[in-house]
Structures are given as structure tokens and as C-alpha cells.
Scaffold this active site. Sequence first.
Site, PDB file in Angstrom:
ATOM      1  N   LYS A 110       0.840  -1.216   0.000  1.00 36.37           N
ATOM      2  CA  LYS A 110       0.000   0.000   0.000  1.00 36.37           C
ATOM      3  C   LYS A 110       0.873   1.263   0.000  1.00 36.37           C
ATOM      4  O   LYS A 110       0.624   2.196  -0.747  1.00 36.37           O
ATOM      5  CB  LYS A 110      -0.953  -0.010   1.210  1.00 36.37           C
ATOM      6  CG  LYS A 110      -1.932  -1.172   1.154  1.00 36.37           C
ATOM      7  CD  LYS A 110      -2.903  -1.149   2.275  1.00 36.37           C
ATOM      8  CE  LYS A 110      -2.319  -1.520   3.626  1.00 36.37           C
ATOM      9  NZ  LYS A 110      -1.762  -2.887   3.688  1.00 36.37           N
ATOM     10  N   THR A 111       1.918   1.251   0.842  1.00 36.95           N
ATOM     11  CA  THR A 111       2.814   2.416   0.882  1.00 36.95           C
ATOM     12  C   THR A 111       3.499   2.591  -0.470  1.00 36.95           C
ATOM     13  O   THR A 111       3.634   3.713  -0.972  1.00 36.95           O
ATOM     14  CB  THR A 111       3.878   2.214   1.988  1.00 36.95           C
ATOM     15  OG1 THR A 111       3.202   1.825   3.174  1.00 36.95           O
ATOM     16  CG2 THR A 111       4.681   3.451   2.248  1.00 36.95           C
ATOM     17  N   HIS A 331       4.367 -39.514  12.782  1.00 35.24           N
ATOM     18  CA  HIS A 331       3.264 -38.559  12.792  1.00 35.24           C
ATOM     19  C   HIS A 331       3.142 -37.842  11.436  1.00 35.24           C
ATOM     20  O   HIS A 331       2.079 -37.822  10.804  1.00 35.24           O
ATOM     21  CB  HIS A 331       3.524 -37.543  13.916  1.00 35.24           C
ATOM     22  CG  HIS A 331       2.417 -36.570  14.131  1.00 35.24           C
ATOM     23  ND1 HIS A 331       1.500 -36.699  15.139  1.00 35.24           N
ATOM     24  CD2 HIS A 331       2.072 -35.450  13.463  1.00 35.24           C
ATOM     25  CE1 HIS A 331       0.642 -35.698  15.080  1.00 35.24           C
ATOM     26  NE2 HIS A 331       0.972 -34.920  14.066  1.00 35.24           N
ATOM     27  N   GLU A 332       4.258 -37.291  10.969  1.00 31.99           N
ATOM     28  CA  GLU A 332       4.212 -36.513   9.717  1.00 31.99           C
ATOM     29  C   GLU A 332       3.952 -37.424   8.517  1.00 31.99           C
ATOM     30  O   GLU A 332       3.235 -37.031   7.589  1.00 31.99           O
ATOM     31  CB  GLU A 332       5.532 -35.731   9.512  1.00 31.99           C
ATOM     32  CG  GLU A 332       5.856 -34.717  10.596  1.00 31.99           C
ATOM     33  CD  GLU A 332       4.739 -33.714  10.871  1.00 31.99           C
ATOM     34  OE1 GLU A 332       3.944 -33.439   9.970  1.00 31.99           O
ATOM     35  OE2 GLU A 332       4.657 -33.244  12.027  1.00 31.99           O
TER      36      GLU A 332
HETATM   37  P1  ATP Z   1       1.427  -2.080   6.150  1.00 31.76           P
HETATM   38  O1  ATP Z   1      -0.056  -2.253   5.978  1.00 31.76           O
HETATM   39  O2  ATP Z   1       2.005  -3.018   7.149  1.00 31.76           O
HETATM   40  O3  ATP Z   1       1.856  -0.651   6.337  1.00 31.76           O
HETATM   41  P2  ATP Z   1       1.967  -1.993   3.319  1.00 31.76           P
HETATM   42  O4  ATP Z   1       0.847  -2.660   2.616  1.00 31.76           O
HETATM   43  O5  ATP Z   1       1.997  -0.504   3.304  1.00 31.76           O
HETATM   44  O6  ATP Z   1       2.114  -2.571   4.776  1.00 31.76           O
HETATM   45  P3  ATP Z   1       4.506  -1.759   2.103  1.00 31.76           P
HETATM   46  O7  ATP Z   1       5.126  -0.962   3.190  1.00 31.76           O
HETATM   47  O8  ATP Z   1       4.108  -1.047   0.868  1.00 31.76           O
HETATM   48  O9  ATP Z   1       3.288  -2.566   2.674  1.00 31.76           O
HETATM   49  O10 ATP Z   1       5.465  -2.961   1.711  1.00 31.76           O
HETATM   50  C1  ATP Z   1       6.446  -3.469   2.592  1.00 31.76           C
HETATM   51  C2  ATP Z   1       7.594  -4.050   1.784  1.00 31.76           C
HETATM   52  O11 ATP Z   1       7.144  -5.232   1.126  1.00 31.76           O
HETATM   53  C3  ATP Z   1       8.060  -3.137   0.667  1.00 31.76           C
HETATM   54  O12 ATP Z   1       9.100  -2.328   1.094  1.00 31.76           O
HETATM   55  C4  ATP Z   1       8.504  -4.094  -0.399  1.00 31.76           C
HETATM   56  O13 ATP Z   1       9.833  -4.497  -0.175  1.00 31.76           O
HETATM   57  C5  ATP Z   1       7.642  -5.300  -0.201  1.00 31.76           C
HETATM   58  N1  ATP Z   1       6.475  -5.345  -1.099  1.00 31.76           N
HETATM   59  C6  ATP Z   1       5.179  -5.406  -0.718  1.00 31.76           C
HETATM   60  N2  ATP Z   1       4.366  -5.498  -1.777  1.00 31.76           N
HETATM   61  C7  ATP Z   1       5.160  -5.478  -2.872  1.00 31.76           C
HETATM   62  C8  ATP Z   1       4.914  -5.527  -4.285  1.00 31.76           C
HETATM   63  N3  ATP Z   1       3.688  -5.637  -4.756  1.00 31.76           N
HETATM   64  N4  ATP Z   1       5.972  -5.487  -5.109  1.00 31.76           N
HETATM   65  C9  ATP Z   1       7.229  -5.391  -4.627  1.00 31.76           C
HETATM   66  N5  ATP Z   1       7.531  -5.347  -3.313  1.00 31.76           N
HETATM   67  C10 ATP Z   1       6.520  -5.385  -2.437  1.00 31.76           C
END
Ligand code: ATP
Length: 498
Positions: A110-111, A331-332
Site C-alpha cells: 500500500k505504501t 506422525h508426519e
Molecule cells: P502495512 O499495511 O504493514 O503498512 P503496506 O501494505 O503498506 O504494509 P509496504 O510498506 O508497501 O506494505 O510494503 C512493505 C515491503 O514489502 C516493501 O518495502 C517491499 O519491499 C515489499 N512489497 C510489498 N508489496 C510489494 C509488491 N507488490 N511489489 C514489490 N515489493 C513489495
Amino acid sequence: MKKELLFGAIIGGLSYLAYIGYDLTPLLIIGVMGVVLLVISKRNGLLKINSYQKVVEKSKFKFEDIGGQETPKQELKEALEFLIKSRQASQMGIRPLKGILLTGPPGTGKTLLAKAAAGYSDAVFLATSGSEFIEMYAGVGAQRVRGLFKTARENAVKQKKNRAIIFIDEIDVLGGKRGSHTSHLEYDQTLNQLLVEMDGLTNNEDIQILLIAATNRPDLLDTALLRPGRFDRQVKVDLPDKAGRLAILKLHTRNKPLDSDCNLAEIASETYGFSGAHLESLANEGAILALRDKSGTIKQLHLKEAVDKIILGEKLGNRANRQVLHRVAVHEAGHALVSEVLNPGSVQQVTVTSRGNALGYVRHNQKEDQQLYTKSELEKQIMILLAGAISEDALLQERSTGAANDFQKAMQLTEQIVSTGLSRLGVVSVEKIPKSEYYLICQEILKDLEEKTKKVIDDNKDTLTRIINILKAKEKINGTELRRLMEVDREEEAAIIA
Ligand code: ATP
């Protein structure tokens, strides 16, 4: 420089007053009190209105740097067109898009999407988090919200841009339902200020501001935030599918020395349920394992080991003693055998290596996005869960505590059968039937499935023993080897019948 001048002027003024015989004591007391107040308020963050300024970035991040997530990317790009072509939009009488809400599990990008949006629309990018606005002092949060929008405008002017994107992560901290917090006055004021700022965004401003927010819990948000005219676009950012996982793996391994034996598509199919963040960590762990092995390149086995590590944790150094290892193998092997008999091709790997809290485990090939289960599918899952303990029963004449987790999951699935109207009782309200009857029907289902599982184990004891022996010697068997092992049995059986 200004500070020094002011300081000099004050000293000069005070010296002059002392020289003409003025009593400086009251002035000095007021001065000391002022400094103390300033220090206290700084320490408590009261003056830290623009703490997020540190993260004002010129975003060079592109949508191409995000693997998978094609639908969210497309939706965001479409929404950004309104920002980019705001003049045309305004001529058509379209009101500006004020907010986009990204929802989805943690680590799904998302970020990254918000950063890419800033790059795509050539906007100033300000990132902050909902928790930055929460203070115990009333009014500080609201002040910070005002400061945030002001900083966005100022930075856009400084960078000679006419757009700014403000990204607020964890918006649920600041935008939770009003009245639901204990210190709700402060929370409510902060949210109200955000609503006011959003309402103030118009097409006619020199600087267009778009608010992008992210949350894992959209259900917690105040409805005022979600109403049209505020966050009127909601973009779902889900866990990546197989193609998405492959794209993310490719992105995160592009700067790493991959061996020619690496098959990223295979890793992508084995990582159902992984987020982008998990996959990034997988690529990193793979490289660390290769380094530990003193291998110049990252091999497929390193990536596979990294998958296990991410699912279950670090391998434990102390190997289980022979007796425990034998029981874990029994088990496994039971789980794996019953899984293959009921759903051929379903086992991906069986191991008896201790990792994290698990002494051993069976990894299954997951079907993508299965949302509905039939009764027989649920029953098979229960049988696979029961198989570990029943295998111990059959070969060691006694069960162990290792099956507690399996039983818990089996019980949950059994309850699901009853509550969804798939049991002998038909459609029932679980709350209304007597507890004893509910207990009895669950027991009946479990007993019946236990019998069926026992039969599968008894019918395949030879294969089971072979799986156990290989597990003890090699610590793991992959799905293909397991199926080959079972085929031998089937061929022998066919030969005997012939
Ligand atoms: P949160 O909800 O915990 O804040 P978020 O959805 O904002 O998480 P990000 O911070 O965007 O997640 O992603 C975290 C890391 O995961 C990124 O820095 C990247 O390395 C990796 N990542 C996540 N999604 C992708 C993607 N679609 N492509 C490439 N890298 C990704």
C-alpha cells in the site's frame, strides 16, 4: 543568524537596564520560567507539529517497481488522471477527487502504491502515519493535521509543483469511529480537523492536494470519512496471486546473483498466502543462506529453505533425540500419506526438521483462492489432520501430545460442518440446540472420520513405513519423491492382482 542577533539585542538591552540601575530580578524569573516551559513542551512533542516534514520526498518510485497488484495499480492510475488533468476536470464540472483509501492486509504494497502515485502524477509526496497525530494533549492532533496540509502546500511551492500527495498510513488510528476512544475528545477533534481539511480541497486552488490513506481495518473507520466527497475511492490491495508472487520475486531478485537452477515460478506456486513483504524477506533470506553456504550464487535449495524459514522460523540447532525423531516421522508420514491418498498431488514437502515451535510439518500445495468448501472437502481436511495421531496409534500403540494443535483445527472444521448445515442434523442454529446434542453430533462426525482414517493407514502400512524410514534418513521428502514412493506400491499391487 537571526537568532544570534536577537540574543545579542536581549543581552545588550538587559546590560543597559542594569547600567541605569533597573532591578532585573522579575525579568530574569520570567525568562527562566519561559525557558523551562519551552523545554517541557518540546520534550512532550507539543511543538512537534511538523514532525513528518522529514519524510517529504521527491518520489522517483514507479508503478513498474511494484510486482503484481495490477487491478489496484490500474484503479489508482485512473484516479490520478483527475489530478493530472484537473483543469479539464474542472471545466467539465467534475469535483476533485479528494481521497483514495487503500485497504488490505499488511505488507501488500500500500505504501509503495502511494509512493508510485506521487511519482506518476509528478506530485510532492508527504508520508505520515495516523499515530503521529495522537497526543494526550487536546488540540495538538488537530493542529498537526492543519500543519500537514500547510506543509504539503509549502513544499509544492518550494519544489515548483502544482500537486501534492499526502499519504497517511494506519488511518484507523486517527480516523476511528468518533466517540469510541476513552480520551475521545482529542481523537474526535483530530478527525474533525481532517474532515475540515478534506472539505476545503477544491479544483480552484493553485496546488491540488490528494490524500491517500491506508488501513488494514476499514471496518473501524468513521463513516464520515467514507462518505462520498471524502475517501470516495476505495482500492483493495489483496495478497498477491501466483502471477503476482512471481512478479514480486523477480523484482526482489533482480539485484541478486541467482543460479541457473533457480525456478522462481516453482517458488511462486509454493508461497500461497505470502504478502509482498514476505516475498521480499524470502529473497533476502535466500541470499543470506547462500552466503552461509559460501555459495557464490543463490540456488533453488536456498530459496526453498527460505520459504520454510519464513513459514516456521529458524531451524533449531539441537536435533531431536532418536525416539522423538522416530515419533515425529511416524506422525508426519501419517499426515502426508493420507493427504496423498485422499487428494493425489496435494503434498509439496514433508520434513522432520525442528523449526520454531514445530517438530516437523507437511506443506501442502494450496489451491488459489478457494472460498467455498463442500462437505467431502472438509471431511478430507479433518482426516488429514487426524492422520498424524492415528499413525502414531497404529505404529507406536500410543498417541502423544504432539497432536493437540491438529485436534483443535479438526474440531473447528467439525463445528463448521455442523454450523453450515452440512451435518446429519441439517440446518440448525448452533446457539439454539442443546449443548449436549451439539457435542454428540461433533463427536459422531469425528469418530466416523477417525475410523475412515484408520482404514487408510492400515491399508497402506508398508508405504507408511517406507516414508518414515526415508524421513528419518533424509529429514525431508518432496511431493514428487513421495508420489513415486507410493506409485511403487500401486504397481506392486497391480502386479499381484494380475
Ligand atoms: P502495512 O499495511 O504493514 O503498512 P503496506 O501494505 O503498506 O504494509 P509496504 O510498506 O508497501 O506494505 O510494503 C512493505 C515491503 O514489502 C516493501 O518495502 C517491499 O519491499 C515489499 N512489497 C510489498 N508489496 C510489494 C509488491 N507488490 N511489489 C514489490 N515489493 C513489495
